[in-house]
Design a protein around this motif. Structure first.
Motif, PDB file in Angstrom:
ATOM      1  N   GLN A  72       0.793  -1.231   0.000  1.00  0.00           N
ATOM      2  CA  GLN A  72       0.000   0.000   0.000  1.00  0.00           C
ATOM      3  C   GLN A  72       0.827   1.285   0.000  1.00  0.00           C
ATOM      4  O   GLN A  72       0.295   2.357  -0.271  1.00  0.00           O
ATOM      5  CB  GLN A  72      -0.960   0.001   1.179  1.00  0.00           C
ATOM      6  CG  GLN A  72      -2.097  -0.974   1.009  1.00  0.00           C
ATOM      7  CD  GLN A  72      -2.998  -0.594  -0.151  1.00  0.00           C
ATOM      8  OE1 GLN A  72      -3.650   0.434  -0.142  1.00  0.00           O
ATOM      9  NE2 GLN A  72      -3.021  -1.437  -1.182  1.00  0.00           N
ATOM     10  N   GLU A  73       2.102   1.218   0.270  1.00  0.00           N
ATOM     11  CA  GLU A  73       2.920   2.432   0.324  1.00  0.00           C
ATOM     12  C   GLU A  73       3.084   3.088  -1.034  1.00  0.00           C
ATOM     13  O   GLU A  73       3.331   4.285  -1.120  1.00  0.00           O
ATOM     14  CB  GLU A  73       4.288   2.131   0.940  1.00  0.00           C
ATOM     15  CG  GLU A  73       4.197   1.825   2.409  1.00  0.00           C
ATOM     16  CD  GLU A  73       5.560   1.591   3.028  1.00  0.00           C
ATOM     17  OE1 GLU A  73       6.573   2.020   2.463  1.00  0.00           O
ATOM     18  OE2 GLU A  73       5.584   0.972   4.096  1.00  0.00           O
ATOM     19  N   LYS A  74       2.974   2.335  -2.107  1.00  0.00           N
ATOM     20  CA  LYS A  74       3.235   2.885  -3.438  1.00  0.00           C
ATOM     21  C   LYS A  74       1.980   2.974  -4.292  1.00  0.00           C
ATOM     22  O   LYS A  74       2.048   3.027  -5.500  1.00  0.00           O
ATOM     23  CB  LYS A  74       4.282   2.036  -4.138  1.00  0.00           C
ATOM     24  CG  LYS A  74       5.543   1.843  -3.316  1.00  0.00           C
ATOM     25  CD  LYS A  74       6.660   2.733  -3.772  1.00  0.00           C
ATOM     26  CE  LYS A  74       7.902   2.660  -2.914  1.00  0.00           C
ATOM     27  NZ  LYS A  74       8.365   1.416  -2.457  1.00  0.00           N
ATOM     28  N   VAL A  75       0.808   3.026  -3.668  1.00  0.00           N
ATOM     29  CA  VAL A  75      -0.444   3.204  -4.401  1.00  0.00           C
ATOM     30  C   VAL A  75      -0.646   4.702  -4.609  1.00  0.00           C
ATOM     31  O   VAL A  75      -0.589   5.477  -3.668  1.00  0.00           O
ATOM     32  CB  VAL A  75      -1.648   2.628  -3.623  1.00  0.00           C
ATOM     33  CG1 VAL A  75      -2.963   2.976  -4.307  1.00  0.00           C
ATOM     34  CG2 VAL A  75      -1.492   1.129  -3.461  1.00  0.00           C
ATOM     35  N   VAL A  76      -0.842   5.100  -5.871  1.00  0.00           N
ATOM     36  CA  VAL A  76      -1.055   6.505  -6.195  1.00  0.00           C
ATOM     37  C   VAL A  76      -2.456   6.657  -6.773  1.00  0.00           C
ATOM     38  O   VAL A  76      -2.758   6.042  -7.810  1.00  0.00           O
ATOM     39  CB  VAL A  76      -0.001   7.007  -7.208  1.00  0.00           C
ATOM     40  CG1 VAL A  76      -0.277   8.440  -7.613  1.00  0.00           C
ATOM     41  CG2 VAL A  76       1.396   6.862  -6.643  1.00  0.00           C
ATOM     42  N   LEU A  77      -3.295   7.417  -6.096  1.00  0.00           N
ATOM     43  CA  LEU A  77      -4.634   7.649  -6.629  1.00  0.00           C
ATOM     44  C   LEU A  77      -4.525   8.488  -7.895  1.00  0.00           C
ATOM     45  O   LEU A  77      -3.632   9.327  -8.026  1.00  0.00           O
ATOM     46  CB  LEU A  77      -5.521   8.325  -5.579  1.00  0.00           C
ATOM     47  CG  LEU A  77      -5.781   7.490  -4.329  1.00  0.00           C
ATOM     48  CD1 LEU A  77      -6.690   8.248  -3.357  1.00  0.00           C
ATOM     49  CD2 LEU A  77      -6.385   6.127  -4.675  1.00  0.00           C
ATOM     50  N   TYR A  78      -5.426   8.255  -8.839  1.00  0.00           N
ATOM     51  CA  TYR A  78      -5.356   8.862 -10.167  1.00  0.00           C
ATOM     52  C   TYR A  78      -6.633   9.612 -10.471  1.00  0.00           C
ATOM     53  O   TYR A  78      -7.734   9.080 -10.285  1.00  0.00           O
ATOM     54  CB  TYR A  78      -5.128   7.740 -11.206  1.00  0.00           C
ATOM     55  CG  TYR A  78      -5.149   8.191 -12.635  1.00  0.00           C
ATOM     56  CD1 TYR A  78      -4.044   8.851 -13.179  1.00  0.00           C
ATOM     57  CD2 TYR A  78      -6.237   7.945 -13.456  1.00  0.00           C
ATOM     58  CE1 TYR A  78      -4.059   9.258 -14.502  1.00  0.00           C
ATOM     59  CE2 TYR A  78      -6.250   8.349 -14.775  1.00  0.00           C
ATOM     60  CZ  TYR A  78      -5.160   9.002 -15.291  1.00  0.00           C
ATOM     61  OH  TYR A  78      -5.168   9.406 -16.601  1.00  0.00           O
ATOM     62  N   ASP A  79      -6.500  10.843 -10.952  1.00  0.00           N
ATOM     63  CA  ASP A  79      -7.650  11.648 -11.365  1.00  0.00           C
ATOM     64  C   ASP A  79      -7.714  11.612 -12.884  1.00  0.00           C
ATOM     65  O   ASP A  79      -6.877  12.225 -13.549  1.00  0.00           O
ATOM     66  CB  ASP A  79      -7.499  13.077 -10.863  1.00  0.00           C
ATOM     67  CG  ASP A  79      -8.679  13.952 -11.254  1.00  0.00           C
ATOM     68  OD1 ASP A  79      -9.620  13.450 -11.917  1.00  0.00           O
ATOM     69  OD2 ASP A  79      -8.659  15.141 -10.884  1.00  0.00           O
ATOM     70  N   PRO A  80      -8.695  10.913 -13.465  1.00  0.00           N
ATOM     71  CA  PRO A  80      -8.747  10.756 -14.921  1.00  0.00           C
ATOM     72  C   PRO A  80      -9.157  12.023 -15.678  1.00  0.00           C
ATOM     73  O   PRO A  80      -9.081  12.064 -16.895  1.00  0.00           O
ATOM     74  CB  PRO A  80      -9.788   9.658 -15.121  1.00  0.00           C
ATOM     75  CG  PRO A  80     -10.617   9.671 -13.897  1.00  0.00           C
ATOM     76  CD  PRO A  80      -9.731  10.161 -12.783  1.00  0.00           C
ATOM     77  N   SER A  81      -9.590  13.057 -14.988  1.00  0.00           N
ATOM     78  CA  SER A  81     -10.041  14.269 -15.708  1.00  0.00           C
ATOM     79  C   SER A  81      -8.900  15.161 -16.140  1.00  0.00           C
ATOM     80  O   SER A  81      -7.801  15.095 -15.735  1.00  0.00           O
ATOM     81  CB  SER A  81     -11.018  15.058 -14.839  1.00  0.00           C
ATOM     82  OG  SER A  81     -10.426  15.407 -13.605  1.00  0.00           O
TER      83      SER A  81
END
Length: 146
Positions: free
Chosen positions: A137-146
């Motif tokens: 979980q340390e390298k999970v980057v949330l992504y904004d598709p807009s």
């Protein structure tokens, strides 16, 4: 897996200088909500088993639910879909779509944004997820598709 068992494994690993010769068994008994908003049963990781280059968990996707769009910038992900039908949106702006079914093996290259969604409105989907990141979980980057 109870926190007591995880603590016992960590203590045993510290005491055993030949950890590479020790088999570690993890039996999770409760799920944990991840950054990508998916319930995981935490399996193999640096924290639970002392792994140095891999993590592996059981992911569940409730009926009709989706993960948050996200990526794993430096790590490959391999998934085996145990049960369910999952639509995964992926790539730049999540423009691409693929549907996975029970029994599919799935590979996601490092850094590819993706968002899985359970197509069933009545059944939970189950998948084994392995990643070349022992600290999952340390390298999970949330992504904004807009």
């Amino acid at each position: 897996m109870s926190s007591l068992n995880a603590q016992d494994n960590k203590q045993d690993n510290k005491q055993d200088s030949k950890q590479d010769n020790k088999i570690v068994t993890i039996r999770p008994d409760a799920d944990t909500m991840t950054r990508q908003n998916l319930p995981y049963f935490i399996g193999i990781s640096a924290e639970t088993a002392g792994s140095k280059g891999i993590s592996m968990h059981l992911a569940t996707i409730p009926p009709g639910a989706s993960a948050e769009p996200h990526s794993h910038p430096d790590h490959e992900t391999a998934i085996y879909l145990i049960k369910g039908q999952i639509e995964t949106r992926y790539g730049e702006e999540l423009k691409h779509v693929v549907v996975h079914e029970t029994g599919d093996f799935i590979f996601i290259p490092p850094g590819v944004p993706h968002q899985p969604r359970n197509l069933s409105m009545t059944e939970t989907a189950y998948a084994i997820v392995a990643r070349t990141d022992p600290n999952d979980q340390e390298k999970v980057v949330l992504y904004d598709p807009s």
